[in-house]
Write a protein that holds these residues in place. Sequence first.
Motif, PDB file in Angstrom:
ATOM      1  N   SER A   3      10.155   9.180   7.678  1.00 23.63           N
ATOM      2  CA  SER A   3      11.573   8.904   7.479  1.00 23.63           C
ATOM      3  C   SER A   3      11.782   7.413   7.266  1.00 23.63           C
ATOM      4  O   SER A   3      11.309   6.588   8.043  1.00 23.63           O
ATOM      5  N   LYS A   4      12.512   7.094   6.189  1.00 24.14           N
ATOM      6  CA  LYS A   4      12.597   5.697   5.738  1.00 24.14           C
ATOM      7  C   LYS A   4      13.618   4.896   6.530  1.00 24.14           C
ATOM      8  O   LYS A   4      13.478   3.693   6.673  1.00 24.14           O
ATOM      9  N   TRP A   5      14.667   5.538   6.953  1.00 22.98           N
ATOM     10  CA  TRP A   5      15.674   4.847   7.745  1.00 22.98           C
ATOM     11  C   TRP A   5      15.614   5.397   9.164  1.00 22.98           C
ATOM     12  O   TRP A   5      15.484   6.604   9.348  1.00 22.98           O
ATOM     13  N   PRO A  56       5.514   2.420   5.413  1.00 24.52           N
ATOM     14  CA  PRO A  56       4.457   3.281   4.893  1.00 24.52           C
ATOM     15  C   PRO A  56       5.022   4.261   3.869  1.00 24.52           C
ATOM     16  O   PRO A  56       6.164   4.696   3.992  1.00 24.52           O
ATOM     17  N   HIS A  57       4.228   4.607   2.881  1.00 23.98           N
ATOM     18  CA  HIS A  57       4.678   5.588   1.902  1.00 23.98           C
ATOM     19  C   HIS A  57       4.040   6.949   2.118  1.00 23.98           C
ATOM     20  O   HIS A  57       4.721   7.953   2.149  1.00 23.98           O
ATOM     21  N   TYR A  58       2.728   6.948   2.231  1.00 27.35           N
ATOM     22  CA  TYR A  58       2.075   8.233   2.354  1.00 27.35           C
ATOM     23  C   TYR A  58       0.993   8.139   3.414  1.00 27.35           C
ATOM     24  O   TYR A  58       0.521   7.046   3.760  1.00 27.35           O
ATOM     25  N   PRO A  92      14.764  16.388  -3.760  1.00 24.90           N
ATOM     26  CA  PRO A  92      13.387  16.768  -3.401  1.00 24.90           C
ATOM     27  C   PRO A  92      12.380  15.737  -3.913  1.00 24.90           C
ATOM     28  O   PRO A  92      12.491  15.270  -5.041  1.00 24.90           O
ATOM     29  N   LEU A  93      11.411  15.385  -3.085  1.00 24.83           N
ATOM     30  CA  LEU A  93      10.458  14.342  -3.476  1.00 24.83           C
ATOM     31  C   LEU A  93       9.013  14.835  -3.467  1.00 24.83           C
ATOM     32  O   LEU A  93       8.338  14.818  -4.475  1.00 24.83           O
ATOM     33  N   HIS A  94       8.522  15.248  -2.288  1.00 26.30           N
ATOM     34  CA  HIS A  94       7.091  15.542  -2.163  1.00 26.30           C
ATOM     35  C   HIS A  94       6.885  16.866  -1.441  1.00 26.30           C
ATOM     36  O   HIS A  94       7.741  17.292  -0.671  1.00 26.30           O
ATOM     37  N   THR A  95       5.713  17.474  -1.662  1.00 28.47           N
ATOM     38  CA  THR A  95       5.451  18.797  -1.101  1.00 28.47           C
ATOM     39  C   THR A  95       4.082  18.834  -0.422  1.00 28.47           C
ATOM     40  O   THR A  95       3.141  18.206  -0.899  1.00 28.47           O
ATOM     41  N   ASP A 130       0.825  -0.699 -10.318  1.00 30.26           N
ATOM     42  CA  ASP A 130       0.554   0.721 -10.552  1.00 30.26           C
ATOM     43  C   ASP A 130       1.398   1.544  -9.588  1.00 30.26           C
ATOM     44  O   ASP A 130       2.303   1.038  -8.947  1.00 30.26           O
ATOM     45  N   HIS A 131       1.123   2.812  -9.467  1.00 37.88           N
ATOM     46  CA  HIS A 131       1.717   3.589  -8.386  1.00 37.88           C
ATOM     47  C   HIS A 131       0.897   4.818  -7.996  1.00 37.88           C
ATOM     48  O   HIS A 131       0.741   5.100  -6.828  1.00 37.88           O
ATOM     49  N   GLY A 132       0.380   5.535  -8.983  1.00 39.67           N
ATOM     50  CA  GLY A 132      -0.279   6.812  -8.667  1.00 39.67           C
ATOM     51  C   GLY A 132      -1.690   6.629  -8.162  1.00 39.67           C
ATOM     52  O   GLY A 132      -2.635   7.201  -8.673  1.00 39.67           O
ATOM     53  N   THR A 166       0.842  -1.201   0.000  1.00 39.85           N
ATOM     54  CA  THR A 166       0.000   0.000   0.000  1.00 39.85           C
ATOM     55  C   THR A 166       0.881   1.256   0.000  1.00 39.85           C
ATOM     56  O   THR A 166       1.848   1.348   0.763  1.00 39.85           O
ATOM     57  N   HIS A 167       0.542   2.186  -0.870  1.00 35.69           N
ATOM     58  CA  HIS A 167       1.328   3.430  -0.960  1.00 35.69           C
ATOM     59  C   HIS A 167       0.551   4.683  -0.564  1.00 35.69           C
ATOM     60  O   HIS A 167       0.971   5.385   0.338  1.00 35.69           O
ATOM     61  N   HIS A 168      -0.561   4.961  -1.261  1.00 33.51           N
ATOM     62  CA  HIS A 168      -1.168   6.283  -1.060  1.00 33.51           C
ATOM     63  C   HIS A 168      -2.612   6.194  -0.623  1.00 33.51           C
ATOM     64  O   HIS A 168      -3.483   5.880  -1.425  1.00 33.51           O
ATOM     65  N   PRO A 169      -2.876   6.514   0.652  1.00 36.87           N
ATOM     66  CA  PRO A 169      -4.261   6.613   1.092  1.00 36.87           C
ATOM     67  C   PRO A 169      -4.840   7.952   0.633  1.00 36.87           C
ATOM     68  O   PRO A 169      -4.110   8.947   0.512  1.00 36.87           O
ATOM     69  N   ILE A 222      14.010  10.966   4.325  1.00 32.41           N
ATOM     70  CA  ILE A 222      12.564  11.213   4.290  1.00 32.41           C
ATOM     71  C   ILE A 222      11.991  10.914   2.903  1.00 32.41           C
ATOM     72  O   ILE A 222      12.577  11.262   1.889  1.00 32.41           O
ATOM     73  N   GLY A 223      10.827  10.257   2.896  1.00 34.51           N
ATOM     74  CA  GLY A 223      10.100  10.029   1.646  1.00 34.51           C
ATOM     75  C   GLY A 223       9.000  11.066   1.532  1.00 34.51           C
ATOM     76  O   GLY A 223       9.248  12.230   1.234  1.00 34.51           O
ATOM     77  N   HIS A 224       7.773  10.641   1.845  1.00 36.60           N
ATOM     78  CA  HIS A 224       6.684  11.607   1.866  1.00 36.60           C
ATOM     79  C   HIS A 224       6.711  12.418   3.151  1.00 36.60           C
ATOM     80  O   HIS A 224       7.361  12.050   4.135  1.00 36.60           O
ATOM     81  N   LEU A 225       5.957  13.500   3.134  1.00 40.84           N
ATOM     82  CA  LEU A 225       5.621  14.208   4.362  1.00 40.84           C
ATOM     83  C   LEU A 225       4.127  14.492   4.307  1.00 40.84           C
ATOM     84  O   LEU A 225       3.495  14.329   3.270  1.00 40.84           O
ATOM     85  N   PRO A 279      11.251  13.411 -12.018  1.00 42.35           N
ATOM     86  CA  PRO A 279      10.528  13.882 -10.831  1.00 42.35           C
ATOM     87  C   PRO A 279       9.742  12.768 -10.149  1.00 42.35           C
ATOM     88  O   PRO A 279       9.488  11.721 -10.738  1.00 42.35           O
ATOM     89  N   HIS A 280       9.365  13.010  -8.920  1.00 40.80           N
ATOM     90  CA  HIS A 280       8.602  12.018  -8.150  1.00 40.80           C
ATOM     91  C   HIS A 280       7.222  12.576  -7.812  1.00 40.80           C
ATOM     92  O   HIS A 280       6.223  12.064  -8.249  1.00 40.80           O
ATOM     93  N   GLY A 281       7.181  13.682  -7.066  1.00 45.84           N
ATOM     94  CA  GLY A 281       5.882  14.186  -6.640  1.00 45.84           C
ATOM     95  C   GLY A 281       5.426  15.387  -7.436  1.00 45.84           C
ATOM     96  O   GLY A 281       6.226  16.223  -7.835  1.00 45.84           O
ATOM     97  N   ASP A 327       4.112   8.539 -12.601  1.00 46.69           N
ATOM     98  CA  ASP A 327       4.394   8.430 -11.164  1.00 46.69           C
ATOM     99  C   ASP A 327       3.230   9.043 -10.398  1.00 46.69           C
ATOM    100  O   ASP A 327       2.072   8.763 -10.704  1.00 46.69           O
ATOM    101  N   LEU A 328       3.524   9.911  -9.453  1.00 50.24           N
ATOM    102  CA  LEU A 328       2.441  10.395  -8.616  1.00 50.24           C
ATOM    103  C   LEU A 328       1.530  11.356  -9.349  1.00 50.24           C
ATOM    104  O   LEU A 328       1.918  11.989 -10.329  1.00 50.24           O
ATOM    105  N   ALA A 329       0.334  11.458  -8.825  1.00 45.95           N
ATOM    106  CA  ALA A 329      -0.686  12.305  -9.430  1.00 45.95           C
ATOM    107  C   ALA A 329      -1.298  13.185  -8.349  1.00 45.95           C
ATOM    108  O   ALA A 329      -1.199  12.889  -7.156  1.00 45.95           O
TER     109      ALA A 329
END
Length: 703
Positions: free
Chosen positions: A500-502, A543-545, A427-430, A200-202, A151-154, A478-481, A361-363, A269-271
């Motif tokens: 934070s991933k690690w 967790p991703h998001y 930079p990944l997500h905003t 999938d991912h987005g 699971t990635h994005h709720p 850090i991945g998402h915030l 880009p990612h986010g 990728d992300l939407a």
Amino acid sequence: MKTKDHHPRVRTLLTVLATAGAMLACTALEAGAQESRRRRRGTEEAAPVALTPEQVNQLTKIANDRKLNVDDLLASAKTYMPSGRHDDYVLFSSGGQSGQIFAIGVPSMRLLRSIAVFTPESWQGYGFAGDKDPVLESLKINGKPVNWGDTHHPALSETKGDYDGQFLFIGDKANARLGVIDLRDWETKQIVKNPLTISDHGAAFVTPNTDYVIEGGQYATVLGYGYAPPEEYKKMYRGMVTMWKFDRTAGRIDTANSFALELPPYWQDLADAGKLASDGFFFINSFNSEMAVGGIEKGNPPFEAGASKRDMDYLHIIDWKKAESAFKAGKAKKINDFPVLMLDTLVAEGILHFAPEPKSPHGVDVTPNGQYMVVAGKLDPHVTIYSIEKIKSAIASKTHSGTDEYGVPVLDFDAVMEAQVELGLGPLHTQFDDKGYAYTSLFLDSAVARWTLGGEYDKLNAEQPWKLVQKTPVQYNIGHLCAAEGDTVSPDGNYLISMSKWSVDRFLPTGPLLPQNFQLLDIVQPGTVMPVIYDSPIGVGEPHYCQMIKADKLQTWKVYPEIGWDAHKQRISPDAPKKGDEGVTREGNKVLVKMTAVRSHFFPEHVEVNEGDVVTWRIVAAETAQDATHGFCIGGYNVNLSLEPGEYTEFTFVADHAGTYPFYCTEFCSALHLEMMGYLHVKPKAGAAAPAPEATTETASKK
Ligand code: K7E
Ligand code: CUA
């Protein structure tokens, strides 16, 4: 850093606080009988705190004994929840490879519960209802059980761009599935499998009124689970985005009115969905616009190199209202029996435009007013901000710099770009707040960057627009915030989670596999103050998001509305056994058990069937008190249910093994919980004695 003796600083601050009679919410500390009485009162407001000199001494001693500095004390006061006090927010977090969702209270960061989605979960009795478990049926792909998810994005359901607290959606990246959760009872109601793509991912992102739940793809394949060798990548492989129609009344995705868009084989990728100024659009990032096919084993550049060659990829700009009209006008083709608007239609109807975006880009994240799209290029130290006004006028005036290989018009970069802000590495997500700041995760820097938005946001803070203000280090990678109400038209701007991933050195070691680290940042103050105030280990998946909703928006049921409630259909079931109606009946080899469960007994307590019978068991929890949950398990038959007050469940299994099977309640529901049991007697077929159970020493003897 924390091993220094902070004694003098601690003493000074506390003296100041005490003299000023400051209202420090330090109920964490033992402060006498009055205080503990207050705590027992639970959710009532605490009286203002005025520390006596004695209490200041006590607090100072604890701080120094535990080597806490002033910031630590303030952080504890900001996050501690007295017993019975409820958190202000609920964080719904993806559970990563666990396939679940975690609900966490903020600011305490206490885990409230998990919600089983793609993985059978025994506490919730999810996927353990006998041979024909509907959950297990819904998890099958191509006839095979796929009993896990990544699971990635709720995504919380929205009304007018604001979380409405009604539904929750989540994507399974590994298997391209969507789960639908009803937030009245926090249970998964539906799982849909994408008919075009395996992964999938987005997903999931919702349009501002939750008309659609968007599922973007990622790794291009032959749509409809087809086959083609990598040599035919450009010709045969495709990306996609699916628009799942959501029926709010039914609480289900309406697959019959859903459709997809064929996209070039870039890795989408992300939407994010547009809102307000950009309502009617959604935006998807992409990478590997190089269309690299890898093949390190053949001496080709590996994907990581091949997919990162170009300086620009394509931001996908999709006019979904036009797409919906084209679908309704019958312009979709069927692939694997699912309607798809093909690329030529997207171009002809003006549904799809590209804008160049740097670099892998990612986010992509839309500002609360819908005017700007923020793109974070993983390999570029900047975020790039696009303006919807500029995008709209470039589309209208056809300000293109050409088309891509598939004929999709590419808008001129300078015509649509509003600003670029240099933030740092990776930079990944905003996310956004209420004070005109944006927050971007910097993976390589291990930091959260706060920076200023321009336009109408400029007046909300003291700094210049489009400027980096401050970076707070986080531990680590850090991945998402996620900011409080951070994806809505009106973010709250008080809390931010760094996912934070690690965690490396942040917690006690837990073997070579370490937990993730959710770090809570206090973002209330403007400017350069943005401290980390809590570290929370997440030891059950990556967790991703997550999304953070104000707790008072949730209309959670305390118990099911009526006894005999079918939680799947969300209505009372005519099949639910009533009190006085219990018993065992038979038709041929089909046995029907009607059972009630109430503290502290099942009725009936003995159920007798014959070996080979098909047993349908209906059981209802005849309880109305909050938290009076019963469990029900039959060992050896893989049956385990959770029966919340009022809940009705039916399950079916074949009693194919003779013997005497105790069934019992698995929740310690009352003083006589252990007595809440009974026996399932499976009588052997005539002439056959019940076989002895298999020896259990096999594992040991193999060693
Ligand atoms: Cu891990 Cu949104 Cu799937 Cu970024 S995603 S970090
Ligand atoms: Cu019912 Cu224990």
